[in-house]
Design a protein around this motif. Structure first.
Motif, mmCIF file in Angstrom:
data_model
loop_
_atom_site.group_PDB
_atom_site.id
_atom_site.type_symbol
_atom_site.label_atom_id
_atom_site.label_comp_id
_atom_site.label_asym_id
_atom_site.label_seq_id
_atom_site.Cartn_x
_atom_site.Cartn_y
_atom_site.Cartn_z
ATOM 1 N N ARG A 1 0.805 -1.218 0.115
ATOM 2 C CA ARG A 1 0.085 0.032 0.158
ATOM 3 C C ARG A 1 0.829 1.301 -0.116
ATOM 4 O O ARG A 1 0.682 2.281 -0.772
ATOM 5 N N GLU B 1 -5.776 -0.194 -5.894
ATOM 6 C CA GLU B 1 -6.446 0.698 -5.072
ATOM 7 C C GLU B 1 -7.892 0.032 -4.987
ATOM 8 O O GLU B 1 -8.257 -0.243 -3.822
ATOM 9 N N ALA B 2 -8.526 -0.679 -5.883
ATOM 10 C CA ALA B 2 -9.609 -1.323 -5.753
ATOM 11 C C ALA B 2 -9.436 -2.684 -4.870
ATOM 12 O O ALA B 2 -10.425 -2.985 -4.436
ATOM 13 N N ASP C 1 -7.186 -3.364 -2.958
ATOM 14 C CA ASP C 1 -6.847 -2.769 -1.251
ATOM 15 C C ASP C 1 -8.090 -2.463 -0.610
ATOM 16 O O ASP C 1 -8.492 -3.081 0.431
ATOM 17 N N ARG C 2 -9.027 -1.570 -1.422
ATOM 18 C CA ARG C 2 -10.334 -1.418 -0.613
ATOM 19 C C ARG C 2 -10.963 -2.559 -0.476
ATOM 20 O O ARG C 2 -11.684 -2.724 0.712
ATOM 21 N N THR D 1 -9.739 -4.424 2.604
ATOM 22 C CA THR D 1 -9.900 -3.618 3.780
ATOM 23 C C THR D 1 -11.362 -3.941 4.110
ATOM 24 O O THR D 1 -11.743 -4.227 5.445
ATOM 25 N N GLU D 2 -12.505 -4.009 3.307
ATOM 26 C CA GLU D 2 -13.634 -4.145 3.637
ATOM 27 C C GLU D 2 -13.762 -5.582 4.148
ATOM 28 O O GLU D 2 -14.907 -5.767 5.049
#
Length: 236
Positions: free
Chosen positions: A81, A88-89, A91-92, A95-96
């Motif tokens: 990161r 980014e998608a 990573d997001r 994380t979710e």
């Protein structure tokens, strides 16, 4: 399968770190996307069916400990990161997923049952929760869990002389004493990140991680013969 995931991501992460070759990060990201992102293959963010027994139950709280190493995914993810090496998608989405899994750990019936265990299951539960909270940037909550380790875990699981009675009562008492101590050590290292000193904490009557280490040390160095039940000596 999950153990291979942890090992592959960590192995690829180390390869990427030492070689700067992006193919290793790409390989790790593909593993993570398959487990946590792709709707066709991803795992649901819970362990409702872990260690289920056909005809008896769908799942048991004891299966939660099988994911105790999930925090080992955090360091490579944080490195990638910071370097902008993970999409980014992705990573997001990861994380979710971690956030949803943490919520399940904290609120589900099985999660609460595991939290309330008085042996290594409860200690490793804390390892998972703290690691996830730190990854999600929820440092104040992580600090609260770590502070509670002093009274919830150290004060109830370690005797003033360093024995761990809940582990000594088991048939592989040395293996489980080592396993619980490893969890305490992991929590102490995590505590360093948020200013909670578990290494030097001691209850008023002398219970501490250091005492547990000192108690086990001569047995692990084979200077003394283990005098409690131990069906096997080759691991937990």
């Amino acid at each position: 399968a999950k153990q291979r995931l942890f090992e592959r991501v960590n192995g690829l992460g180390m390869a990427a770190f030492y070689t700067d070759d992006p193919k290793y990060v790409q390989g790790a990201v593909a593993q993570l996307e398959a487990w946590f992102v792709d709707p066709q293959t991803r795992m649901n963010p819970h362990l409702e069916y872990a260690q289920g027994i056909p005809g008896v139950n769908d799942g048991r709280c004891f299966g939660i400990i099988d994911w105790c190493d999930i925090d080992t995914l955090i360091t490579p993810l944080q490195l990638w990161r910071a370097d902008g090496a993970i999409p980014e998608a992705t990573d997001r989405a990861i994380t979710e997923w971690f956030g949803a899994y943490l919520g399940w750990l904290q609120t589900s019936e099985l999660g609460r049952m595991e939290r309330d265990r008085l042996n290594n299951h409860g200690t490793w539960y804390d390892v998972q929760v703290v690691g996830l909270l730190l990854f999600l940037g929820r440092k104040a909550e992580a600090r609260d869990v770590l502070e509670a380790v002093k009274t919830r875990r150290i004060a109830t699981q370690i005797e003033p002389d360093g024995r761990q009675p809940h582990e000594l009562a088991r048939t592989k008492s040395l293996s489980y004493s080592r396993m619980n101590l490893s969890a305490f050590q992991r929590l102490a290292r995590l505590g360093e990140k948020v200013g909670v000193d578990l290494w030097n904490y001691e209850t008023p009557d002398g219970r501490s991680i250091k005492k547990a280490q000192d108690f086990l040390a001569p047995y692990l160095r084979r200077e003394k013969e283990w005098e409690y039940p131990q069906l096997k000596s080759d691991g937990p």
